[in-house]
Motif scaffolding. Structure first.
Motif, short mmCIF file in Angstrom:
data_model
loop_
_atom_site.label_atom_id
_atom_site.label_comp_id
_atom_site.label_asym_id
_atom_site.label_seq_id
_atom_site.Cartn_x
_atom_site.Cartn_y
_atom_site.Cartn_z
N HIS A 183 3.59 -13.90 1.25
CA HIS A 183 3.96 -12.72 0.49
C HIS A 183 5.48 -12.69 0.28
O HIS A 183 5.97 -12.27 -0.77
CB HIS A 183 3.46 -11.46 1.20
CG HIS A 183 3.94 -10.21 0.56
ND1 HIS A 183 3.65 -9.90 -0.75
CD2 HIS A 183 4.73 -9.21 1.02
CE1 HIS A 183 4.23 -8.76 -1.05
NE2 HIS A 183 4.90 -8.33 0.00
N HIS B 189 7.95 -12.49 -3.23
CA HIS B 189 9.20 -11.77 -3.51
C HIS B 189 10.26 -12.72 -4.06
O HIS B 189 10.95 -12.40 -5.03
CB HIS B 189 9.75 -11.14 -2.22
CG HIS B 189 9.16 -9.80 -1.91
ND1 HIS B 189 9.90 -8.67 -1.77
CD2 HIS B 189 7.87 -9.44 -1.69
CE1 HIS B 189 9.10 -7.65 -1.48
NE2 HIS B 189 7.86 -8.10 -1.42
N CYS C 141 7.66 -2.10 -1.32
CA CYS C 141 6.76 -2.94 -0.53
C CYS C 141 6.55 -2.38 0.85
O CYS C 141 7.46 -1.86 1.47
CB CYS C 141 7.35 -4.35 -0.44
SG CYS C 141 6.45 -5.43 0.66
N HIS D 241 7.75 -8.69 6.28
CA HIS D 241 8.30 -9.90 5.69
C HIS D 241 8.93 -10.78 6.76
O HIS D 241 9.20 -10.31 7.86
CB HIS D 241 9.36 -9.54 4.64
CG HIS D 241 8.74 -9.21 3.32
ND1 HIS D 241 8.26 -10.17 2.48
CD2 HIS D 241 8.49 -8.03 2.72
CE1 HIS D 241 7.75 -9.59 1.40
NE2 HIS D 241 7.87 -8.28 1.52
ZN LIG Z 1 6.49 -7.31 -0.25
#
Ligand SMILES: [Zn+2]
Ligand SMILES: [Zn+2]
Length: 571
Positions: free
Chosen positions: A3, A7, A109, A113
């Motif tokens: 993910h 980005h 979001c 991350h």
């Molecule tokens: Zn994200």
């Protein structure tokens, strides 16, 4: 990580195309995508520039910074991004709104991350495709850019190779190229046709399957394809399973004033028929166990979206069997069934087999003691066979515990094949009984089991497992005789006749082509053995053998070749 790669890709796209409107970018099984809206139509020609921008961002080791903001702050930051603003409005009141910023690119979001882009090993853009905003065709069409990401370039390369290999082995592609099967619109979706070559393989599977079942003490039965509504009411299928059944057929029975409409259903399962056979007479404990097997073709109403070549079809043949036995016999029966299942699966080259044991759910029918005994017998059979298994506590059907057998194919992909399922429901519903040693009526244990699952799905898996190069015992064409010139055609036909008498699946390539072309054709069709016969071979009464596995074997007599084939048949 994947993910986070999404980005980074979005950041790269923003850099290259400042007018881009962003939607969302989730991760997928081995990659990720991001949906963009912009004037420029992305194509693979744009990938190198985007890939380079992504690489630069990864190399820079930029941190991902998380920030919790108010809705107003978020809205101000996302001004000019209509999709993002709508997604912001979707976040339920009271839930925190978080932004992640990385290298000057900020995205709405939830996270989480990686700490920095350096943790993203390697990324590769794969494809671009149209995708409606929120999957609704009344919405604007966005551009969905797909990528793959992995912890290192080596891992990514390996994943890409696996994908290429899976594409090469796709049973829908090979099924067409090798003329094994087809599914056509005229007949209907999810309804497979086995072509002569596919049928040769199916017959080899069925012959093996029947022989092994007789050896293991099973009997074969055959049952009708349709049955009256009353049967499916008693079995409970109309109550619990109707959505997966094809709708009913109204059939007029009787004549004149006696005429009445009877409802019939095409069978989604074979069990009620086997039960009807059981019910035609009385059994004593001495008659049990009964093991009745049938390659029974059933039809289930699968939704349009879930069909996929042979892997999900609407008409299929289960390698079904039902075992009826006494409580005293159940441990031995289950043990023997598991052993038998493993032997059958291993014959097809599946050696990596694991099991899932599903136990009693909260709502269940049947006596608790029987559930316990059944579950224990399943578990001890798995232990005795040293099969790795996981327990799905409470995950069983309401009518009995079961084990599912999973195999891994040549690419390491898992497939669920066999199931051994206890049933405490149907014996009750159909009032099954046997006379025990005490002279009283007792309810037998009933076990459903399928080892390959369905022949159609199993065939799809086999095609991919072997990449179409079936072992000799399954190959639709085991031997092809290649006469070098028309002068050897008669000799070639003689060899064909002799091999056919030995039950070898053999053909002659009588085309007026060069030998090289004939060999290439046989290789493409993955024929295990080629017998090249030239003038000198014919004179000497020999054949020149080229094997798919071992290459050129030189000249030998037909008898010597048959010895090779016989040895290969057991592999
Ligand atoms: Zn994200
Ligand atoms: Zn059944």
């Amino acid at each position: 990580m994947r993910h986070s790669a999404a980005h980074v890709m979005a950041a790269a796209v923003c850099k290259l195309y400042p007018d881009v409107k962003l939607d969302i970018g989730p991760s997928t099984e081995d990659g990720f995508y991001y949906d963009f809206d912009m004037a420029h139509r992305l194509s693979p020609e744009d990938f190198p520039a985007i890939d380079a921008a992504i690489k630069a961002l990864i190399k820079a080791g930029l941190p991902f910074e998380r920030r919790e903001v108010t809705r107003d702050e978020a809205a101000a930051l996302l001004a000019g991004q209509p999709y993002k603003l709508e997604r912001l409005a979707d976040i339920p009141a009271g839930e925190a709104v978080t932004l992640y910023t990385c290298g000057g690119f900020t995205d709405l979001c939830r996270g989480p991350h990686v700490a920095t882009t350096a943790e993203i090993g390697a990324v590769k853009l794969m494809a671009v495709a149209g995708s409606y905003y929120r999957g609704d065709e009344n919405n604007p069409m966005l551009q969905r850019l797909y990528g793959m990401a992995d912890v290192s370039q080596e891992a990514l390369d390996a994943a890409l190779t696996r994908i290429e290999e899976a594409k090469r082995r796709d049973h829908r592609k090979l099924g067409k190229e090798l003329e094994l099967f087809s599914i056509c619109e005229e007949v209907g979706p999810g309804l497979a046709h086995w072509h002569p070559k596919g049928a040769r393989i199916r017959v080899a599977i069925e012959d093996f399957w029947r022989r092994e079942h007789f050896r293991a003490g099973y009997e074969m039965v055959f049952s009708p394809h349709v049955g009256r509504a009353k049967l499916w009411e008693t079995s409970g299928h109309l109550g619990f399973y109707r959505e997966s059944m094809f709708p009913c057929m109204n059939v007029t029975e009787g004549e004149g004033s006696h005429a009445a409409v009877e409802q019939y259903f095409v069978k989604p399962m074979n069990c009620p028929f086997h039960i009807q056979i059981y019910k035609t007479r009385r059994y004593s404990y001495r008659d049990l166990p009964l093991r009745w097997a049938e390659l029974g073709t059933v039809y289930r109403y699968e939704k349009e979206g879930v069909r996929h070549g042979l892997l999900r079809v609407r008409g299929f043949t289960q390698d079904d069997a039902h075992i009826f036995c006494t409580p005293e016999q159940i441990e031995d029966e289950v043990r023997a069934t598991v052993t038998f299942a493993l032997r059958i699966l291993r014959r097809f080259g599946f050696t990596d087999i694991t099991a899932y044991l599903s136990t009693r759910p909260e709502k269940a029918v049947g006596l608790p003691e029987r559930w316990e005994q059944a579950t224990r017998s399943l578990e001890s059979a798995l232990k005795a066979e040293a099969i790795a298994y996981q327990v799905d506590e409470g995950g069983g059907a309401f009518y009995g515990p079961k084990i599912d057998l999973k195999i891994k194919d040549a690419l390491g992909r898992p497939w669920q094949l066999g199931t051994i399922q206890f049933d405490f429901n149907l014996p009750e519903r159909f009032n099954l009984s046997y006379i025990g040693e005490d002279g009283k009526e007792h309810q037998p244990y009933m076990v459903h089991r399928a080892l390959l699952g369905s022949l159609e799905r199993f065939f799809g898996i086999l095609i991919e497992h072997y990449a179409g190069a079936f072992p000799v015992w399954l190959a639709p064409e085991q031997v092809r005789v290649l006469p070098i010139t028309a002068g050897q055609l008669e000799y070639a036909r003689g060899i064909e006749r002799r091999l056919r008498e030995e039950d070898v699946r053999v053909t002659v390539d009588a085309d007026n082509e060069k030998l090289g072309a004939k060999i290439r054709k046989a290789q493409l069709e993955k024929v295990p053995y080629m017998l090249v016969v030239g003038g000198r071979d014919a004179e000497a009464g020999v054949v020149s053998v080229r094997s798919r596995a071992d290459g050129d074997q030189g000249a030998m007599t037909l008898e010597a070749f048959m010895e090779q084939v016989k040895a290969a048949l057991t592999e």
